[in-house]
Design a protein around this motif. Structure first.
Motif, short mmCIF file in Angstrom:
data_model
loop_
_atom_site.label_atom_id
_atom_site.label_comp_id
_atom_site.label_asym_id
_atom_site.label_seq_id
_atom_site.Cartn_x
_atom_site.Cartn_y
_atom_site.Cartn_z
N GLY A 551 0.81 -1.21 0.00
CA GLY A 551 0.00 0.00 0.00
C GLY A 551 0.84 1.26 0.00
N ARG A 552 1.91 1.27 0.81
CA ARG A 552 2.80 2.44 0.84
C ARG A 552 3.50 2.64 -0.51
NH1 ARG A 552 3.78 0.71 6.36
NH2 ARG A 552 5.46 -0.65 5.63
N LEU A 558 1.64 6.75 -6.89
CA LEU A 558 0.56 7.67 -7.23
C LEU A 558 0.95 9.11 -6.91
CD1 LEU A 558 -2.56 5.65 -5.96
CD2 LEU A 558 -1.78 5.95 -8.32
N HIS A 559 1.68 9.30 -5.81
CA HIS A 559 2.10 10.66 -5.44
C HIS A 559 3.06 11.22 -6.49
CE1 HIS A 559 2.85 14.04 -2.85
NE2 HIS A 559 4.17 13.79 -2.83
N ARG A 560 3.96 10.39 -7.01
CA ARG A 560 4.89 10.85 -8.05
C ARG A 560 4.14 11.22 -9.32
NH1 ARG A 560 9.85 6.45 -7.52
NH2 ARG A 560 10.56 7.11 -5.42
N PHE A 561 3.17 10.39 -9.73
CA PHE A 561 2.37 10.70 -10.91
C PHE A 561 1.60 12.01 -10.71
CE2 PHE A 561 2.83 6.19 -12.20
CZ PHE A 561 3.17 6.40 -13.53
N ASP A 562 1.10 12.20 -9.50
CA ASP A 562 0.34 13.42 -9.21
C ASP A 562 1.24 14.65 -9.33
OD1 ASP A 562 -2.07 14.79 -8.28
OD2 ASP A 562 -0.91 15.16 -6.46
#
Length: 570
Positions: A551-552, A558-562
């Motif tokens: 999960g982490r 996802l944070h990098r893509f964001d």
């Protein structure tokens, strides 16, 4: 037969009686509310008799031909499978509610808890009697929400975390279930059970999700539905929610382990004609069920908490049930479902008594003052060896060699004999621990156990199969669809035989103080492997830690893509 509607509605009356009123009359209301749910049990028995003698009961409240607000009919369809499940659910629900009235006495949230027991029984009864796949999915969804609410004490951090984990994991299965429902309607244009089965059998459909990869329509639908069953029935790798839910009151687990967690087995049996069209899905179910049965039983042996032990026992038993479905033995899976539901509900309620006494008496459970005798009876060992190995081998040789009955050519017949053999072997191996009793009594108990297990399984094979699936051709088609490759089937039977022989040899050698001589370096490897395996299974294969790390990792990606998308937008 509109009176059949009272069976699911009466538990709602129980919930209403408990929830409405003041605190002064709460005790009287909770005791009186046991009667409606008990009446539902009596009504379920009557419904079972009517369905068995007069045929299925179909009740419709809404037909899409007359209205356009909904696209699926609403109603109930009660056949023999539904009626049997209704008797089990209402009977277990009645016992659990009556037990909970005393167990949860003086708990400040008792009315909410008892109301949820009534609502849970209502939802289960509606689910097993749903008229179509969409209604079944809706009540399936409600069960996921109820499991979150039934955790009861959300003020306790561990309980709340376990309830949230349960809700999250079940969402994964529910999404797959919904995808299977949508795909079934897209391919066959109906969600009515009988029409769906007919169209799926008469209209072959092939899908190509990826270039060069083709999959049949029934396989695609049943695989998605099976994922939903995996999550609800705690199959590996979607099993880790169950140990985290054990902070709930013990009667909740009696209902969960006796009714809710059996939903996967019921789903496969309800859609047996559809699953019978896909050998691939049945083989997947066999692999998943076998893996779950082995891992669940192994993790159970390494636990030191009574509720965790029972929880992993349920995981293993559910794997056993799914494995039976994967072998095409659908009626045997239902028989197993009923037997497990009855004894596991009883065991969990008794577990509540043990926990209650342990809080009052520091010496509970009491230690046995008599030490176990070291004497090992040759009569006991010989009887167990003969009953679990020599007699089954003699039966196989006589039927196949002398009577010329082609047993080895019929996997279905061998499967039933296989389950008889393994179950009797497990029970007889357990009886060898009775050292303080005369050996001739233990040997007699072994023989009686063998006869009892054989009789019960033959009853399940003949009577239960004929009751649920009266068409022999249909039963044969399920076994044919689940037919394993010859090398794999013979390998599994041979492996089970070798394991049983080795277990008896180990038992005999240990009782006589003998060991197998192995080199020192190998001995250290074996000892280290045994200790490491014990730690691994005691910590539940570190599944929680692995999923947290996964999960982490996903969140970081996802944070990098964001961050990239925000940079591009600028």
């Amino acid at each position: 037969m509109s009176f059949a509607l009272l069976v699911p509605l009466l538990p709602l009356l129980t919930a209403f009686m408990v929830a409405v009123g003041n605190d002064e009359s709460r005790r009287a209301r909770t005791q009186l509310a046991a009667f409606p749910i008990g009446a539902a049990f009596c009504g379920a028995i009557a419904t079972l008799y009517i369905v068995a003698t007069q045929g299925p009961i179909s009740i419709r409240f809404y037909d899409p031909a007359s209205m356009v607000s909904l696209t699926f009919p609403i109603g109930f369809y009660i056949d023999r499978l539904s009626a049997v499940m209704m008797v089990l659910i209402s009977g277990v629900g009645t016992v659990i509610y009556a037990y909970s009235v005393g167990y949860m006495y003086q708990d400040p949230h008792e009315p909410r808890y008892l109301s949820l027991i009534g609502i849970g029984t209502f939802v289960l009864l509606c689910m097993v009697s749903s008229a179509n796949l969409m209604m079944l999915f809706l009540f399936w969804q409600l069960l996921s929400y109820l499991l979150y609410l039934l955790a009861h004490n959300h003020g306790h951090a561990a309980t709340l975390h376990g309830a949230f984990r349960t809700f999250t994991v079940l969402r994964v299965g529910d999404v797959a279930f919904l995808a299977g429902v949508v795909l079934a309607h897209t391919l066959y244009g109906t969600l009515e059970f009988r029409e769906l089965f007919t169209r799926a059998a008469e209209t072959p459909v092939t899908l190509s999700p990826l270039p060069g990869w083709e999959i049949s329509g029934p396989t695609a639908v049943t695989l998605l539905l099976f994922i939903g069953g995996m999550s609800k029935s705690a199959q590996v790798p979607l099993h880790f929610w169950l140990p985290r839910s054990l902070y709930a009151p013990t009667p909740v687990h009696a209902l969960l382990h006796a009714g809710i967690i059996n939903a996967g087995g019921f789903l496969i049996n309800r859609l047996a004609p559809l699953f019978g069209l896909s050998s691939t899905t049945l083989h997947v179910a066999f692999v998943v069920g076998t893996l779950t049965a082995v891992l669940g039983a192994t993790m159970m042996l390494a636990q030191n908490d009574i509720k965790k032990t029972l929880g992993f026992s349920t995981i293993g038993q559910m794997g056993y049930m799914i494995m039976e479905c994967g072998l095409g033995a659908f009626s045997l899976a239902v028989f197993h479902l009923i037997a497990h539901g009855l004894f596991k509900a009883t065991v969990f309620l008794n577990c509540g008594n043990v926990i209650h006494k342990a809080r009052q008496e520091p010496h509970v459970p009491h230690a046995d003052p008599q030490e176990e005798e070291e004497h090992f009876s040759p009569l006991t060992w010989s009887t167990g060896f003969v009953t679990t190995l020599a007699i089954p081998l003699a039966i196989l040789l006589v039927t196949h060699g002398i009577l010329r009955i082609p047993l080895l050519e019929s996997q279905g017949t061998v499967i039933f004999l296989f389950f008889i053999w393994l179950t009797s072997s497990q029970a007889i191996l357990t009886l060898t621990r009775l050292r303080a009793i005369a050996s001739w009594k233990v040997s007699s108990a072994m023989l009686v156990t063998l006869l009892f297990v054989v009789f019960v399984y033959l009853f399940a094979v003949e009577s239960f199969t004929a009751f649920l699936y009266p068409d022999p051709a249909e039963v044969a088609s399920y076994f044919q669809a689940a037919h394993l490759p010859k090398w794999l089937f013979e390998g599994l039977v041979l492996m089970a035989t070798v394991m049983t022989v080795l277990s008896w040899c180990y038992l005999y050698m240990r009782a006589h103080g003998r060991t197998i001589r192995i080199p020192g370096r190998v001995s250290r490897w074996v000892e280290g492997g045994r200790n490491g395996s014990y730690v691994l299974f005691m910590n539940r294969l570190y599944a929680d830690e692995l999923y947290q790390q996964l999960g982490r990792t996903v969140m970081r990606i996802l944070h990098r893509f964001d961050k990239r998308e925000r940079g591009w937008s600028r």
